[in-house]
Motif scaffolding. Structure first.
Motif, short mmCIF file in Angstrom:
data_model
loop_
_atom_site.label_atom_id
_atom_site.label_comp_id
_atom_site.label_asym_id
_atom_site.label_seq_id
_atom_site.Cartn_x
_atom_site.Cartn_y
_atom_site.Cartn_z
N GLY A 98 9.94 -1.16 3.70
CA GLY A 98 8.68 -1.32 2.98
C GLY A 98 8.45 -0.04 1.87
N ILE A 99 7.20 -0.54 1.11
CA ILE A 99 6.94 0.51 0.16
C ILE A 99 5.56 1.10 0.74
N ASP A 100 5.64 2.52 0.81
CA ASP A 100 4.29 3.11 1.27
C ASP A 100 3.37 3.62 -0.08
N GLU A 101 2.20 3.52 -0.02
CA GLU A 101 1.43 3.97 -1.01
C GLU A 101 1.70 2.95 -2.25
N ASP A 102 1.41 1.80 -2.17
CA ASP A 102 1.76 0.75 -3.10
C ASP A 102 0.47 0.27 -3.91
N SER A 103 -0.55 0.95 -3.97
CA SER A 103 -1.56 0.37 -4.85
C SER A 103 -1.35 0.15 -6.43
N ILE A 104 -0.39 1.11 -6.87
CA ILE A 104 -0.23 0.94 -8.34
C ILE A 104 0.62 -0.40 -8.53
N ILE A 105 1.63 -0.75 -7.65
CA ILE A 105 2.34 -1.98 -7.59
C ILE A 105 1.55 -3.27 -7.56
N GLU A 162 -0.18 -1.15 -20.15
CA GLU A 162 -1.22 -0.44 -19.42
C GLU A 162 -0.78 0.67 -18.45
N PHE A 163 0.56 0.60 -18.24
CA PHE A 163 1.11 1.47 -17.03
C PHE A 163 2.15 2.22 -17.44
N ASP A 164 1.87 3.77 -16.93
CA ASP A 164 3.00 4.49 -17.06
C ASP A 164 3.84 4.53 -15.75
N SER A 165 5.07 5.25 -15.89
CA SER A 165 5.87 5.39 -14.81
C SER A 165 5.33 6.10 -13.61
N PHE A 166 5.43 5.98 -12.34
CA PHE A 166 5.04 6.28 -11.36
C PHE A 166 5.92 6.57 -10.12
N ASN A 167 5.60 6.82 -9.06
CA ASN A 167 6.44 7.19 -8.02
C ASN A 167 6.11 6.30 -6.80
N ILE A 168 7.05 5.74 -6.10
CA ILE A 168 6.56 5.06 -4.66
C ILE A 168 7.56 5.89 -3.80
N LYS A 169 7.22 5.51 -2.31
CA LYS A 169 7.92 5.72 -1.40
C LYS A 169 8.39 4.84 -0.72
N ILE A 170 9.93 4.84 -0.26
CA ILE A 170 10.41 3.65 0.61
C ILE A 170 10.43 3.98 2.07
N LYS A 171 9.95 3.23 2.55
CA LYS A 171 9.52 3.61 4.16
C LYS A 171 9.13 2.58 4.95
N LYS A 199 0.19 -14.83 -1.56
CA LYS A 199 -0.17 -13.76 -0.61
C LYS A 199 0.91 -12.71 -1.21
N PHE A 200 0.77 -11.57 -1.94
CA PHE A 200 1.72 -10.67 -2.43
C PHE A 200 1.90 -9.58 -1.23
N SER A 201 3.24 -9.26 -1.16
CA SER A 201 3.61 -8.06 -0.14
C SER A 201 4.48 -7.17 -0.64
N THR A 202 4.35 -5.92 -0.83
CA THR A 202 5.31 -5.02 -1.30
C THR A 202 6.55 -4.83 -0.39
N HIS A 203 7.75 -5.22 -0.73
CA HIS A 203 8.90 -4.88 0.20
C HIS A 203 10.17 -5.43 -0.38
N HIS A 225 15.85 -4.91 -4.65
CA HIS A 225 14.86 -4.93 -5.65
C HIS A 225 13.52 -5.35 -5.04
N LEU A 226 12.39 -5.03 -5.83
CA LEU A 226 11.19 -5.27 -5.32
C LEU A 226 10.88 -6.43 -6.23
N THR A 227 10.36 -7.58 -5.76
CA THR A 227 10.01 -8.76 -6.30
C THR A 227 8.56 -8.50 -6.75
N LEU A 228 8.12 -8.54 -8.13
CA LEU A 228 6.82 -8.78 -8.64
C LEU A 228 6.31 -10.08 -8.51
N LYS A 229 7.00 -10.84 -9.23
CA LYS A 229 6.87 -12.45 -9.28
C LYS A 229 7.81 -13.14 -9.41
N PHE A 230 8.27 -14.17 -8.40
CA PHE A 230 9.35 -15.29 -8.43
C PHE A 230 8.57 -16.25 -9.37
N PHE A 231 9.44 -16.76 -10.49
CA PHE A 231 8.86 -17.89 -11.33
C PHE A 231 9.55 -19.25 -10.71
#
Length: 185
Positions: free
Chosen positions: A96-103, A70-79, A124-128, A43-49
């Motif tokens: 990694g996640i390519d084109e991660d601006s929505i995330i 506020e968000f609709d579904s969207f596509n991401i590339k795993i790269k 610090k947040f890193s999409t991975h 999984h990609l963690t958005l927040k660890f509580f």
């Protein structure tokens, strides 16, 4: 007052897991001491509580629901493949996640709400997607070479249609994740 260990995540599509498993098999050939993430748990963690009070779960769920509305579904590339903190001092191996601006936008808006609720702001947040954790420096150079070999690997695309609030139960065999609530985008 009871507590649970919780986090907010985007699960990896099942059809991408075999491709990531091929990469994990290459790391296993290095004979390094690496604890791999079970494919079912990728999984990609958005927040660890961490540990949170179950009494405040409704407030947290409402905040998540409001932001994700506020968000609709969207596509991401795993790269790509890399390491934290870096390829010379490997603690975590990730894809990694390519084109991660929505995330990133989603994370930042969620984090702002979580701070409002009294939770700590992410430093610090890193999409991975974590695929493994190095347990010792044994065969580090082989691991580093494997990371470099897969640094630009194209794993595939997926549509993000939901985000899950998860409970994590730590066991000697590894963590067990359970969906507490699923938020559809």
């Amino acid at each position: 007052m009871s507590q649970i260990r919780a986090f907010l995540a985007i699960d990896l599509d099942d059809d991408l897991k075999p491709k990531i498993n091929k990469i994990i098999r290459e790391f296993k050939k290095t004979d390094a001491r690496i604890k791999y993430v079970d494919l079912v748990n990728l999984h990609l963690t958005l927040k660890f509580f961490g540990e949170i009070d179950t009494e405040g779960l409704n407030l947290l769920e409402d905040a998540i629901s409001n932001v994700l509305g506020e968000f609709d579904s969207f596509n991401i590339k795993i790269k790509g493949c890399g390491a934290f903190p870096n390829n010379n001092r490997i603690n975590v191996i990730w894809v990694g996640i390519d084109e991660d601006s929505i995330i990133r936008d989603m994370h930042d808006k969620l984090d702002k709400e979580f701070v409002r609720l009294g939770l700590d702001k992410d430093r610090k947040f890193s999409t991975h997607l974590t695929i493994g954790r190095m347990k010792s420096a044994k065969n580090k150079n082989k691991v580093k070479s494997t990371i470099e070999e897969f640094s630009d690997v194209e794993i595939g695309e997926m549509e993000v249609t939901k985000v899950s609030l998860k409970k994590s139960t730590l066991t000697p065999a590894g963590p067990i994740y359970e969906d507490l609530k699923i938020f559809e985008l």
